[in-house]
Design a protein around this motif. Structure first.
Motif: not given
Length: 630
Positions: A472-483, A593-607
């Motif tokens: 949860q915290t990783w996704t929030a942080q990563r989505s902010r970075w991608i945004k 690749p699982v870690y990369r899938m988490l990045m994709t989820a964060a990317g969608v949230l960023a958009i």
């Protein structure tokens, strides 16, 4: 600077104030000793005589007020509480705020035909004024009263607080709108986006296959150069390190004043650790100026600060509430009060190497003036906490140990990390400091330095910080970075011709490749996998198009090369991080690749965030790890 000499004894006529702590009023006809601009050399031991007092204040052996009283006594100047007897507002100018803070000097009152200045050190104040106004002080020499640093800060805040907040929030958007993320898309960008969307929809309706092929080719053109750069950076990683370091060590007297800005928001669990670690820094305490930028309504952090010992060189800067509530806005507000020639930025959970300030100061002293910032390497003290922190540590190792040095080796712009940046204060202010509306203000600042003709370099030092340990915290942080990367890319695509001229073709291309590639990385693997499957479906059994075969193999080649480079880079970073080898390392690489899938989820949230709330700052929670070292 004009030679300064002569005896103390420039006397002010009729200063109509009461000295703080002394009920005796300076009455008309009395004469109060006030040090003059031509008399510092005859103060007891000169400015060097005050160094011991400054050190005692910084060590806590003397209170700030008692120390300044001693200086006032040695100079024969009055000590004044300028919060009780505030400066004449007509003498203050907002363009001089940084000078008031850096030189601990501000105009206070008028005395006939001359100005009386409030200062922490009359000797340095006299030298500064003589340097800035040669000749003028011979005619109307200024006079001085002594006050504390806190009183000067309070006086500046009282006089200019609203202005400082407005500048912290809006200065970049007002003065350099093409560099600000306050507006998501410029008018012409919106028009281009609409045209592109209409063209895409029509092409999909009229010829889906052709549209798909065109999009595939476009993605390859965008992503393949980034894979090529990563390959170059990986090759460069095996060369000797090129992080900047100094050839000569500076003694304490030669070191400049260093301002540390630490923005804090809901950081109650880690403020004690941060302040305790600041005390371990190998730098003279009297030359460290620490600004804790805290939101004025952040009761959690303020309550935590009330429970710890605050060193004399720590200043709690209360940032007035208001939109946007972002880290860069808080940093800009604190920067207005900076006293140092250099500025370091740290996050709340950071543990910088004790020698980092000294090494950065030495390196910047030797470096050419166009080196505006040094970026220390970042790593984690809880990297072995779980699978996610290990993956995160590998990614950090790739970025700060391979990609950033690769950018430096190629002399391309470096997108800064969010902490452990060491700036020349003047250069930072010259480019407009941080963008209050960009949620990756660090990366954006690295590119704005490049546009202004400056360079950033890696520093031969490191900082340990806390890796986010939950999805949860990783996704929030990563989505902010991608945004933030998306914001920065849109900013630098507003005026491509002007950016090209400012930065140069090679560096501008590198900017687009790195930013675009970093964004696409979050989506590349699922997108290319979908394209690969689409090729197989369309080519089976009879609709196989020979023209698609090269494109299919090109997709496979780019995907395989990117994956291989990522694996090798991650393995190298893991070895450097002390993860060893064998089954555990193999497991981390297999599950990449699982870690990369988490990045994709964060990317969608960023958009989604970029569309709905572009300046919203998704807070990263700290203090979840019990590990301080590995």
């Amino acid at each position: 600077m004009r030679a300064l000499g002569g005896a103390i004894g420039v006397v002010a006529e009729t200063l109509n104030f009461r000295q703080h702590g002394n009920p005796e009023r300076v009455l008309p006809g009395r004469r109060a000793n006030v040090i003059g601009a031509r008399s510092p050399a005859s103060a007891p031991n000169g400015s060097d005589g005050f160094a011991n007092i400054e050190a005692m204040i910084a060590d806590g052996a003397l209170s700030e007020e008692d120390g300044r009283r001693r200086i006032a006594e040695q100079c024969g100047a009055p000590f004044v509480d300028i919060t009780a007897y505030p400066p004449d507002r007509d003498l203050l100018h907002r363009k001089n705020i940084s000078d008031y803070m850096r030189h601990r000097l501000m105009p206070w009152r008028r005395d006939g035909d001359r100005t009386v200045y409030a200062t922490c050190d009359p000797v340095k104040g006299a030298a500064y004024l003589a340097d800035q106004h040669p000749g003028v002080i011979d005619i109307t020499p200024p006079a001085f009263v002594v006050t504390t640093r806190n009183d000067i800060r309070a006086a500046v805040s009282a006089a200019f607080g609203d202005y400082i907040l407005t500048e912290a929030t809006e200065a970049l958007a007002r003065d350099k709108p093409s560099f600000s993320a306050k507006r998501r898309l410029a008018g012409h960008q919106k028009a281009y986006a609409i045209i592109a969307a209409v063209a895409l929809c029509l092409s999909v309706l009229l010829s889906p296959l052709s549209a798909g092929l065109a999009m595939n080719i476009l993605l390859l053109c965008l992503f393949a150069p980034f894979v090529g750069f990563r390959l170059f950076a990986l090759w460069r990683a095996y060369a000797p390190p090129i992080a900047l370091s100094a050839k000569r060590r500076l003694n304490d007297e030669e070191l400049p004043v260093y301002t540390i800005i630490a923005p804090l928001y809901k950081e109650g669990p880690v403020v004690r650790q941060l302040l305790d670690h600041f005390r371990t820094l190998n730098y003279p305490p009297e030359k460290i100026d620490i600004k804790l930028a805290v939101e004025a309504d952040d009761a959690e952090t303020l309550d935590a600060l009330n429970t710890v010992d605050i060193a004399p060189n720590v200043h709690i800067v209360r940032v007035p509430p208001g939109f946007p509530r972002t880290k860069p806005k808080a940093c800009n507000y604190a920067l207005a009060f900076a006293e140092g020639d250099l500025v370091a930025l740290y996050d709340a959970e950071d543990l910088p190497h004790p020698d980092q300030l000294r090494r950065a100061a030495e390196a910047l002293t030797e470096a050419p003036p166009d080196i505006a910032c040094l970026q220390a390497r970042l790593c984690f003290y809880n990297q072995k906490q779980n699978w996610l922190t290990r993956q995160f540590a590998m990614e950090y190792g790739v970025h700060f140990g391979i990609l950033a040095p690769g950018l430096q080796a190629a002399d391309w712009p470096i997108p800064l990390g969010g902490t452990s940046n060491h700036f020349r204060t003047d250069a930072l202010r010259r480019v407009g400091a941080w963008d209050a509306y960009n949620v990756t203000e660090d990366a954006d600042l690295g590119y704005r330095f490049a546009a202004a003709g400056y360079r950033c370099r890696m520093l031969a030092s490191f900082t340990r910080e806390e890796a986010t340990s939950t999805v949860q915290t990783w996704t929030a942080q990563r989505s902010r970075w991608i945004k933030g990367y998306l914001q920065t890319l849109m900013v630098h695509l507003r005026r491509p011709a002007k950016r090209l001229k400012l930065i140069g073709a090679r560096r501008y291309a590198a900017l687009l490749v790195f930013l675009g590639g970093s964004i696409l990385t979050a989506f590349a693997y699922p997108v290319f996998t979908a394209l690969f499957l689409g090729h197989l479906i369309l080519s089976w059994p009879s609709s196989f198009n020979a023209a698609m075969t090269p494109l299919l193999f090109l997709n496979i080649a780019v995907l395989a090369t990117g994956g291989a480079v990522a694996m090798i880079s991650s393995a190298l970073a893991a070895r450097r991080a002390g993860f060893g080898s064998g089954a555990r390392l193999a497991w981390l690489l297999i599950t990449l690749p699982v870690y990369r899938m988490l990045m994709t989820a964060a990317g969608v949230l960023a958009i989604v965030d970029l569309i709905r709330q572009p300046a919203h700052w998704r807070k990263t929670e700290h203090g979840r790890s019990n590990q301080k070292t590995d």
